[in-house]
Structure formats: C-alpha cells, structure tokens
Design a protein around this motif. Structure first.
Motif, PDB file in Angstrom:
ATOM      1  N   ILE A 125       0.810  -1.216   0.000  1.00 44.23           N
ATOM      2  CA  ILE A 125       0.000   0.000   0.000  1.00 44.23           C
ATOM      3  C   ILE A 125       0.843   1.266   0.000  1.00 44.23           C
ATOM      4  O   ILE A 125       0.326   2.367  -0.133  1.00 44.23           O
ATOM      5  N   HIS A 126       2.181   1.123   0.146  1.00 48.97           N
ATOM      6  CA  HIS A 126       3.058   2.299   0.145  1.00 48.97           C
ATOM      7  C   HIS A 126       3.196   2.857  -1.266  1.00 48.97           C
ATOM      8  O   HIS A 126       2.833   2.209  -2.242  1.00 48.97           O
ATOM      9  N   ASN A 127       3.736   4.077  -1.360  1.00 48.07           N
ATOM     10  CA  ASN A 127       3.875   4.688  -2.678  1.00 48.07           C
ATOM     11  C   ASN A 127       5.300   4.537  -3.210  1.00 48.07           C
ATOM     12  O   ASN A 127       6.180   4.035  -2.516  1.00 48.07           O
ATOM     13  N   THR A 135       0.647   4.301  -5.399  1.00 49.06           N
ATOM     14  CA  THR A 135       0.718   3.203  -4.435  1.00 49.06           C
ATOM     15  C   THR A 135       0.513   1.898  -5.206  1.00 49.06           C
ATOM     16  O   THR A 135       0.060   1.900  -6.357  1.00 49.06           O
ATOM     17  N   PRO A 176      -1.803  -0.556  -4.875  1.00 44.20           N
ATOM     18  CA  PRO A 176      -3.174  -0.782  -5.361  1.00 44.20           C
ATOM     19  C   PRO A 176      -3.557   0.121  -6.545  1.00 44.20           C
ATOM     20  O   PRO A 176      -4.296  -0.298  -7.435  1.00 44.20           O
ATOM     21  N   GLU A 177      -3.035   1.360  -6.558  1.00 47.09           N
ATOM     22  CA  GLU A 177      -3.335   2.260  -7.688  1.00 47.09           C
ATOM     23  C   GLU A 177      -2.692   1.759  -8.976  1.00 47.09           C
ATOM     24  O   GLU A 177      -3.288   1.826 -10.057  1.00 47.09           O
TER      25      GLU A 177
END
Lengths: 114, 415
Positions: B47-49, B61, B63-64
């Motif tokens: 979930i980190h960018n 991130t 998920p994106e």
C-alpha cells in the motif's frame, strides 16, 4: 553540521550540511537542493489503511494526496485510525477532508465495489 | 477440454501486462488464472507509494498501479478466473486447474506464460538455530496480515535482512504502534533502496546493524528473545558481540526466489543464479511455447520493470503464435563475468531482433567503475558507470547488428 543520505536517486550520496546551508558529499547538483529542503521543511507522504465494511475486504488502503510535514505523521495516523467507511468506495474518493487543517486530504487508493 | 491460444498463470503485474500486450498484438483467445480473490497480485498488499516512477512518471501506491492494469484488462476481451489454482502443467502445454465453480479442468493451450511471481525465503532457508516457536515470520506475510486482513502481528519487533520489504514493514509497524527495535543485515551494505533507509528507518530512529545477524531464537511457547551478533568478513560470528533483544516478533526479509514448482518438475532448465528458468530473447524457456516473465523469471526491485518485461513477453508470444519467430539460428550465449551475479536472457537468436536488452545485477556496490561488453573474447564496448548496486537491476541495450554468433560476456572493470 548534519549528515543525510540523499534519496533523489539510488546512488544514495552521504551528504553533510552545515549551519550556513553549505552542502558537501553530493555527486550532483540535485543533492544540494534535497539537503536544503530536508533540513528546512521535511515532508512525507503517508499511506495506511482504514476499516471498511464490505463483503470482500476488511481494510481499505488510503494515502495523503500531498506530502505532509514530517512532525505531523503520528497525528495524521491517529486521525486515520478513527475512520470506518462503508463500501462501495471508488479509488481516489476522499476519506478525510483537510485532515488536521493541513490542507491535505486522505484518499482511497483502491476501488471496493461491494 | 477447453482450448486457448494463451494461458497466463498468475494475475499480478507480470500476468496482467503480458496478457494485455499479447492481446494488443493480435492473440485472440487468452485466459488468465489467478489463485487469489482478485487480480493485482502482490501490489494489493504493497500500500506504500513509489510505484510507477519509470512507467507513468508519477508516484503511485501498489493498489493504484494494479488498478490501472485491471482497468486496461477489463476493456479487452480477455478471460480470467480468480480463486483458481493451477495444479499441473504438461510439456505439451496442457494446464490442469481447479476452482469451486468449474471443478477440475484441463485446458489445451498453444502457449503458456508463467507469471507466478516469487516467494520469500524463510527461517529454514537460512538455518537460524534455536527454539521453534511462533513469532518468527516473513516480512511479506506480516504485510499481508496487516494491510489486507488488519492484524498487527506483534508489538516488539526485530527485523533480519535489509531488503526493501523489511524496511517498508519497519515503518508500517511503527506507524501502527509497534516498536521496531532494529534491523540486522549480514552484509556490510544494505540491500534496500537508499530512500527506504531514510524514510523507513532514519525517520523513526530505527537502528540498522550492518554485518550483524541472528545467532539464536529463544522462547518456550512463543518467541521471547533473540541473540544478535556481529559477523566478520567470512560471515563467522565475532565472539563477545552477542546481544540479547526481548522481542515478540522476528521478521525475516532475507531474499526472494522465483516461484516455479509447476514447471521445475517437467524438465524446464533452471538458472542456478536466478533460480528462475533459462530463457531466450523471447522469454521462452527450454520447453517450446512455455514462457516466463516478472519475478517468476528473476526477482525485480521495481514493478515498472516487471511491466516492461511482461509487455515484451506478450509481444514475443504473439510472434511465436503467428510463426514469425525465425527458425534459422544465429546463436549468442550470455555469460556473467567479474562482479556480476547473472545476465538475462541466457541465449539470443540474433536473427529475431534488431535491438536487445541485457538485464543483469552486480554482486557488490561499485562506484566509478566500467562495464566491459566482450564478444568472443574481444572488447566490444566500455561503459562508464557512476555507481551500480546489488539492489538495482542494470540494463543495457545493444543493436544486434553489432553482435555475432558465440559468447557475450559482461564484466566490471576498474578502468
């Protein structure tokens, strides 16, 4: 005098910056800018999760839409941990508007349909 | 029996990008098989960018990044099945799978892409002595428990290994209220990206102990403490440096290995350095029609490079299926020379491509050095490099017209 590792590129130069904002140890010009910003106002993005009521997921990933001041990290985490949302959620929906009046929103980073 | 032109095993970053690319190059009937509930793979728990800087020139991130690919997939007529386990692949390209809806099924395919990712090395892989107690787990598993399921695995944490997942989890556990006491790294340098050392360790005053490792695990019913000690240049413990740490969790971030048990037992030749299959310039393994890309081929540090490699694989599969791969061979073999861990691909049919990318990794941090490209003993090219790190995959592109049949070696030279 403070020591920093430059994070502009993967080389990871070990920088030194003194009270007069003079930077040494940098391989390129970008290291200088990095060190000055990092000393005057370090900013960080925060990513975390919030509880979601959904048929398929228990946690919704979220993110600040802009960097926040480094010293606000734990305060923002506390605000994030209070939130419970309900599906459906669309990616980039605002989860917390203007968190702690920092001018930054907490947004969803995943779509959860049900 | 079902029939497909291409079956892609794994719906993560490599599987999605290779399927999309193959479809866009004209491959008609494609099926993706994914074991998890959703497409996206390991990106969903990251979930980190920091993803997408190379490919999209912006910082996303996990998920994106996955969301972009899933959307691209869904506007194309590509079949996919989730919660589906592949049980067996045969050398004549049948895929046996099962799921709750279809039961046990066999698909006959014309090509298969292994996009099965990698798995984490465990305590057993590095033989840490001591008690066998709960509380010792891999960093990626702890990441799944926390980011997907919402469980914090412990309150007092020590991390062994300074790979990126370990560093990312040091920050993540700290943000969620755990105390991370330290990170030990057996090598004299960190294996993680420098920005992760800064933003994950230094930001939270978490110490990094280089040339240190865990000597013993102690606990009766649950992990109670660990002994950490310094090692010398030959990785032997330095006596008198032992220090006890009271912890409830030891998190391991000690390396990843391509996850390819499905094809290892059908005679696919494996590269002993990468632990992934040997491949040619089309990412084809030693079994015709069976391809591999992403972390199933070799472990990548950035997802952007997984996507780019997978796109090339999809293109190669399309060329294989419409018989446009050249059958006349002008064969070049590659070899890792001084200070290199490996070079990919392992063989190149020079007739097939105009330009070829060689990917490789160095075995130690190198500053202000040169890369020598040597073909059949003759120096073809010398490239100056300001720095090269084991944590960063290197890549060079060459025109195949410059190359000739024989052996290409890449080595590091001082001047």
């Amino acid at each position: 005098m403070r020591e920093l590792i430059c994070i502009v590129c993967p080389r990871g130069c070990r920088l030194k910056i003194n009270d007069k904002m003079m930077v040494t140890g940098n391989y390129c010009k970008r290291g200088e800018t990095y060190a000055r910003n990092e000393i005057t106002k370090p900013m960080r993005m925060i990513t975390s999760t919030v509880v979601i009521e959904s048929k398929i997921l228990d946690r919704l990933p979220v993110c600040t839409d802009k960097p926040i001041p480094k010293e606000q990290i734990f305060a923002v985490m506390e605000a994030i941990n209070q939130v419970v949302v309900k599906a459906p959620i669309k990616i980039h929906d605002v989860i917390i508007e203007n968190v702690l009046n920092l001018g930054v929103n907490i947004i969803a980073t995943r779509t959860v349909e049900i | 029996m079902m029939n497909y032109d291409l079956v892609v095993i794994g719906g993560g970053s490599a599987g999605l990008a290779s399927a999309i690319s193959a479809f866009d190059q004209g491959v008609k009937k494609i099926l993706i098989l994914e074991k998890d509930l959703y497409l996206g793979g390991i990106l969903l728990q990251c979930i980190h960018n920091g993803f997408g800087l190379t490919k999209y020139k912006e910082e996303l991130t996990g998920p994106e990044y996955a969301d972009r690919y899933v959307n691209e997939l869904k506007i194309r007529a590509i079949d996919f099945k989730v919660q589906t386990m592949v049980l067996k692949i045969t050398p004549d390209l049948q895929v046996h799978f099962s799921n709750a809806r279809d039961g046990y099924q066999i698909v006959q395919s014309k090509a298969i892409i292994m996009a099965t990712g990698c798995s984490e090395r465990t305590r057993g892989a590095i033989n840490i002595p001591g008690d066998r107690v709960p509380g010792v787990l891999t960093a990626g598993l702890a990441q799944k428990y926390l980011n997907i399921d919402g469980y914090l695995v412990g309150k007092r944490i020590f991390i062994l290994g300074s790979g990126d997942i370990g560093l990312i989890m040091a920050r993540r556990m700290t943000l969620e209220g755990a105390t991370v006491l330290g990170v030990a790294e057996i090598m004299p340098y960190s294996n993680g990206l420098s920005r992760n050392i800064v933003q994950c360790l230094q930001d939270f005053n978490i110490p990094l102990f280089l040339k240190h490792t865990v000597k013993r695990i102690i606990g009766k019913h649950h992990l109670e403490k660990i002994v950490v000690a310094e090692v010398d240049d030959h990785f032997n413990f330095v006596s008198g440096t032992e220090r006890e740490w009271e912890v409830d969790t030891l998190m391991l971030s000690v390396g990843l290995i391509p996850s390819i048990p499905l094809i290892e037992n059908i005679g696919v030749l494996v590269n002993p350095k990468t632990k992934g299959p040997l491949v040619d310039e089309s990412f084809m393994t030693s079994i015709p029609g069976l391809f591999a890309c992403g972390n199933a081929l070799h472990v990548h540090d950035l997802v952007d490079f997984v996507s780019l490699e997978a796109e090339k694989t999809g293109l190669a599969v399309a060329r294989y299926l419409n018989d446009s791969l050249k059958q006349d061979y002008k064969l070049l073999k590659t070899q890792a020379g001084k200070d290199l861990l490996y070079v990919l691909p392992n063989t190149v049919n020079l007739n097939n491509l105009e330009r070829i990318n060689f990917n490789f990794r160095v075995s130690r941090p190198l500053y202000d050095s040169y890369l020598n490209i040597i073909v059949n003993g003759k120096l073809l090219k010398k490239i100056k490099k300001a720095f090269m790190l084991p944590a960063e995959m290197e890549s060079i592109e060459l025109a195949t017209s410059l190359l000739e049949e024989g052996v290409l070696e890449i080595e590091v030279a001082d001047a």
